[in-house]
Design a protein around this motif. Sequence first.
Motif, PDB file in Angstrom:
ATOM      1  N   ALA A  95      53.333 -91.146  47.734  1.00 22.32           N
ATOM      2  CA  ALA A  95      54.423 -91.405  48.672  1.00 22.32           C
ATOM      3  C   ALA A  95      53.993 -92.139  49.934  1.00 22.32           C
ATOM      4  CB  ALA A  95      55.099 -90.086  49.053  1.00 22.32           C
ATOM      5  N   GLY A  96      52.781 -91.901  50.409  1.00 25.80           N
ATOM      6  CA  GLY A  96      52.366 -92.489  51.676  1.00 25.80           C
ATOM      7  C   GLY A  96      50.971 -93.050  51.619  1.00 25.80           C
ATOM      8  N   LEU A  97      50.505 -93.535  52.782  1.00 22.65           N
ATOM      9  CA  LEU A  97      49.211 -94.193  52.853  1.00 22.65           C
ATOM     10  C   LEU A  97      48.061 -93.226  53.109  1.00 22.65           C
ATOM     11  CD1 LEU A  97      50.292 -97.333  54.878  1.00 22.65           C
ATOM     12  CD2 LEU A  97      49.422 -97.324  52.532  1.00 22.65           C
ATOM     13  N   ARG A  98      48.375 -91.961  53.340  1.00 20.63           N
ATOM     14  CA  ARG A  98      47.326 -90.973  53.573  1.00 20.63           C
ATOM     15  C   ARG A  98      47.493 -89.798  52.629  1.00 20.63           C
ATOM     16  NH1 ARG A  98      44.307 -92.142  57.911  1.00 20.63           N
ATOM     17  NH2 ARG A  98      45.163 -93.535  59.515  1.00 20.63           N
ATOM     18  N   VAL A  99      46.366 -89.313  52.124  1.00 19.29           N
ATOM     19  CA  VAL A  99      46.357 -88.141  51.246  1.00 19.29           C
ATOM     20  C   VAL A  99      45.497 -87.075  51.905  1.00 19.29           C
ATOM     21  CG1 VAL A  99      45.663 -87.237  49.000  1.00 19.29           C
ATOM     22  CG2 VAL A  99      46.696 -89.512  49.163  1.00 19.29           C
ATOM     23  N   ALA A 100      46.076 -85.916  52.129  1.00 15.24           N
ATOM     24  CA  ALA A 100      45.339 -84.837  52.793  1.00 15.24           C
ATOM     25  C   ALA A 100      44.183 -84.358  51.904  1.00 15.24           C
ATOM     26  CB  ALA A 100      46.276 -83.674  53.095  1.00 15.24           C
ATOM     27  N   PRO A 101      43.009 -84.110  52.492  1.00 14.24           N
ATOM     28  CA  PRO A 101      41.851 -83.667  51.704  1.00 14.24           C
ATOM     29  C   PRO A 101      41.908 -82.178  51.372  1.00 14.24           C
ATOM     30  CG  PRO A 101      41.236 -83.850  54.012  1.00 14.24           C
ATOM     31  CD  PRO A 101      42.669 -84.324  53.915  1.00 14.24           C
ATOM     32  N   THR A 102      42.994 -81.752  50.720  1.00 15.30           N
ATOM     33  CA  THR A 102      43.124 -80.357  50.312  1.00 15.30           C
ATOM     34  C   THR A 102      42.283 -80.105  49.071  1.00 15.30           C
ATOM     35  OG1 THR A 102      45.016 -80.806  48.878  1.00 15.30           O
ATOM     36  CG2 THR A 102      45.495 -80.318  51.188  1.00 15.30           C
ATOM     37  N   ARG A 103      42.024 -78.853  48.805  1.00 15.98           N
ATOM     38  CA  ARG A 103      41.255 -78.498  47.613  1.00 15.98           C
ATOM     39  C   ARG A 103      41.949 -79.006  46.342  1.00 15.98           C
ATOM     40  NH1 ARG A 103      37.456 -75.231  45.384  1.00 15.98           N
ATOM     41  NH2 ARG A 103      37.978 -74.184  43.432  1.00 15.98           N
ATOM     42  N   ALA A 104      43.272 -78.847  46.283  1.00 17.33           N
ATOM     43  CA  ALA A 104      44.010 -79.295  45.101  1.00 17.33           C
ATOM     44  C   ALA A 104      43.882 -80.800  44.899  1.00 17.33           C
ATOM     45  CB  ALA A 104      45.486 -78.898  45.228  1.00 17.33           C
ATOM     46  N   HIS A 105      43.992 -81.571  45.981  1.00 16.21           N
ATOM     47  CA  HIS A 105      43.878 -83.022  45.867  1.00 16.21           C
ATOM     48  C   HIS A 105      42.466 -83.439  45.469  1.00 16.21           C
ATOM     49  CE1 HIS A 105      47.569 -83.769  48.675  1.00 16.21           C
ATOM     50  NE2 HIS A 105      47.918 -83.489  47.437  1.00 16.21           N
ATOM     51  N   LEU A 106      41.470 -82.811  46.068  1.00 16.64           N
ATOM     52  CA  LEU A 106      40.084 -83.134  45.738  1.00 16.64           C
ATOM     53  C   LEU A 106      39.786 -82.817  44.277  1.00 16.64           C
ATOM     54  CD1 LEU A 106      38.453 -81.756  49.000  1.00 16.64           C
ATOM     55  CD2 LEU A 106      38.361 -84.144  48.257  1.00 16.64           C
ATOM     56  N   LEU A 107      40.287 -81.682  43.796  1.00 15.76           N
ATOM     57  CA  LEU A 107      40.051 -81.306  42.398  1.00 15.76           C
ATOM     58  C   LEU A 107      40.769 -82.259  41.447  1.00 15.76           C
ATOM     59  CD1 LEU A 107      40.251 -77.402  42.561  1.00 15.76           C
ATOM     60  CD2 LEU A 107      38.219 -78.816  42.170  1.00 15.76           C
ATOM     61  N   THR A 108      41.964 -82.704  41.820  1.00 13.55           N
ATOM     62  CA  THR A 108      42.686 -83.663  40.976  1.00 13.55           C
ATOM     63  C   THR A 108      41.926 -84.987  40.891  1.00 13.55           C
ATOM     64  OG1 THR A 108      44.831 -82.680  41.483  1.00 13.55           O
ATOM     65  CG2 THR A 108      44.833 -84.959  40.694  1.00 13.55           C
ATOM     66  N   HIS A 109      41.454 -85.467  42.041  1.00 16.75           N
ATOM     67  CA  HIS A 109      40.666 -86.709  42.053  1.00 16.75           C
ATOM     68  C   HIS A 109      39.443 -86.561  41.142  1.00 16.75           C
ATOM     69  CE1 HIS A 109      39.070 -90.410  44.078  1.00 16.75           C
ATOM     70  NE2 HIS A 109      37.929 -89.881  43.645  1.00 16.75           N
ATOM     71  N   GLN A 110      38.737 -85.437  41.255  1.00 17.52           N
ATOM     72  CA  GLN A 110      37.544 -85.213  40.442  1.00 17.52           C
ATOM     73  C   GLN A 110      37.890 -85.088  38.965  1.00 17.52           C
ATOM     74  OE1 GLN A 110      34.230 -85.074  41.754  1.00 17.52           O
ATOM     75  NE2 GLN A 110      33.905 -85.453  39.577  1.00 17.52           N
ATOM     76  N   ARG A 111      38.993 -84.415  38.656  1.00 21.48           N
ATOM     77  CA  ARG A 111      39.393 -84.246  37.254  1.00 21.48           C
ATOM     78  C   ARG A 111      39.694 -85.588  36.604  1.00 21.48           C
ATOM     79  NH1 ARG A 111      44.194 -84.410  35.474  1.00 21.48           N
ATOM     80  NH2 ARG A 111      45.169 -83.916  37.484  1.00 21.48           N
ATOM     81  N   VAL A 112      40.407 -86.453  37.320  1.00 23.38           N
ATOM     82  CA  VAL A 112      40.720 -87.779  36.771  1.00 23.38           C
ATOM     83  C   VAL A 112      39.437 -88.581  36.562  1.00 23.38           C
ATOM     84  CG1 VAL A 112      41.827 -89.993  37.262  1.00 23.38           C
ATOM     85  CG2 VAL A 112      43.045 -87.850  37.722  1.00 23.38           C
ATOM     86  N   THR A 113      38.565 -88.575  37.560  1.00 18.19           N
ATOM     87  CA  THR A 113      37.310 -89.327  37.454  1.00 18.19           C
ATOM     88  C   THR A 113      36.464 -88.822  36.286  1.00 18.19           C
ATOM     89  OG1 THR A 113      37.318 -89.695  39.842  1.00 18.19           O
ATOM     90  CG2 THR A 113      35.256 -90.067  38.700  1.00 18.19           C
ATOM     91  N   ASP A 114      36.371 -87.502  36.135  1.00 16.19           N
ATOM     92  CA  ASP A 114      35.583 -86.930  35.036  1.00 16.19           C
ATOM     93  C   ASP A 114      36.156 -87.329  33.685  1.00 16.19           C
ATOM     94  OD1 ASP A 114      33.949 -85.722  36.874  1.00 16.19           O
ATOM     95  OD2 ASP A 114      34.803 -83.719  36.643  1.00 16.19           O
ATOM     96  N   ALA A 115      37.487 -87.327  33.567  1.00 13.96           N
ATOM     97  CA  ALA A 115      38.120 -87.697  32.302  1.00 13.96           C
ATOM     98  C   ALA A 115      37.852 -89.161  31.958  1.00 13.96           C
ATOM     99  CB  ALA A 115      39.627 -87.438  32.374  1.00 13.96           C
ATOM    100  N   VAL A 116      37.923 -90.039  32.957  1.00 13.45           N
ATOM    101  CA  VAL A 116      37.638 -91.453  32.732  1.00 13.45           C
ATOM    102  C   VAL A 116      36.176 -91.642  32.337  1.00 13.45           C
ATOM    103  CG1 VAL A 116      37.580 -93.751  33.791  1.00 13.45           C
ATOM    104  CG2 VAL A 116      39.444 -92.169  34.335  1.00 13.45           C
ATOM    105  N   LEU A 117      35.289 -90.906  32.994  1.00 13.08           N
ATOM    106  CA  LEU A 117      33.855 -91.046  32.743  1.00 13.08           C
ATOM    107  C   LEU A 117      33.486 -90.721  31.313  1.00 13.08           C
ATOM    108  CD1 LEU A 117      31.035 -91.559  34.040  1.00 13.08           C
ATOM    109  CD2 LEU A 117      30.939 -89.090  34.504  1.00 13.08           C
ATOM    110  N   ARG A 118      34.227 -89.828  30.667  1.00 14.91           N
ATOM    111  CA  ARG A 118      33.897 -89.451  29.292  1.00 14.91           C
ATOM    112  C   ARG A 118      34.015 -90.620  28.324  1.00 14.91           C
ATOM    113  NH1 ARG A 118      36.237 -84.343  30.835  1.00 14.91           N
ATOM    114  NH2 ARG A 118      38.334 -84.990  30.199  1.00 14.91           N
TER     115      ARG A 118
END
Length: 254
Positions: A56-79
């Motif tokens: 929705a916007g230009l900033r994403v809060a560094p919450t635990r949920a957001h950080l875990l989502t970013h990591q989950r996507v990256t890990d899935a791509v890396l496979r």
Amino acid sequence: MATKQQAEVSREGRARYLYAVVRARSGWAAELTGLGPSPVHAVREDDLLALVSDTAGLRVAPTRAHLLTHQRVTDAVLREHTLVPVAFGTVLPSEERVRELLRAAHAPLVRALDVLEGRVELGLKVYCHRDALARRLEAEQPELARRPTEPEEDHEQRLELALLERTTRDMDVLRTGLAPLVAATHESAPLGERMLLNAAFLVDRAAVAAFEARLKTLVARTEVYAFRFTGPWAGYSFVDVRLDMEGELSAGTR
């Protein structure tokens, strides 16, 4: 972010959150849910794909949920892919801006993909049980024991020097033992008094099992160190892709 970028978001309705860049020839067919939650999709420019999701916007809060989502996507791509990971919180105001940035950073992104091709990052932190090592050194070298007339401060200095010499030697033996299986190494400053080594290793995917086996062999020889082994990860320690305050993307290898 600049007003111009906010206006772009207003026109398009959604900004684009970036996770990674891969080669276009690798294709993209995975079904992943990113931040939002919004599906992850590919934006193509020439021979590169930026993997993004709408936000929705230009900033994403560094919450635990957001950080875990970013990591989950990256890990899935890396496979399935060699990827250049993008730092958390990288948001562009429009899909066209994503393409512009892929064009502007094309050469360093391709170089980074070449460095990371077929490789993953493994992390290793080594901690010292200092009291246990001091006792072992004094048992191995009786001359390290405190002399009858020796001030306690002088004895502590001698023992500290012996500890430094032993830990330096042992970490060098560890590095040497792992070196044949490593394409590159990045060491960060140790954190805290107990940490001796804070390292990331770039390793061929095919060599990960051999690296783990070699590490187990090396660490089995001692009980005075604690080891924390992590990964495989995307090669964050070996490339640097981030957005500056003006919305310009910089990319390169370390």
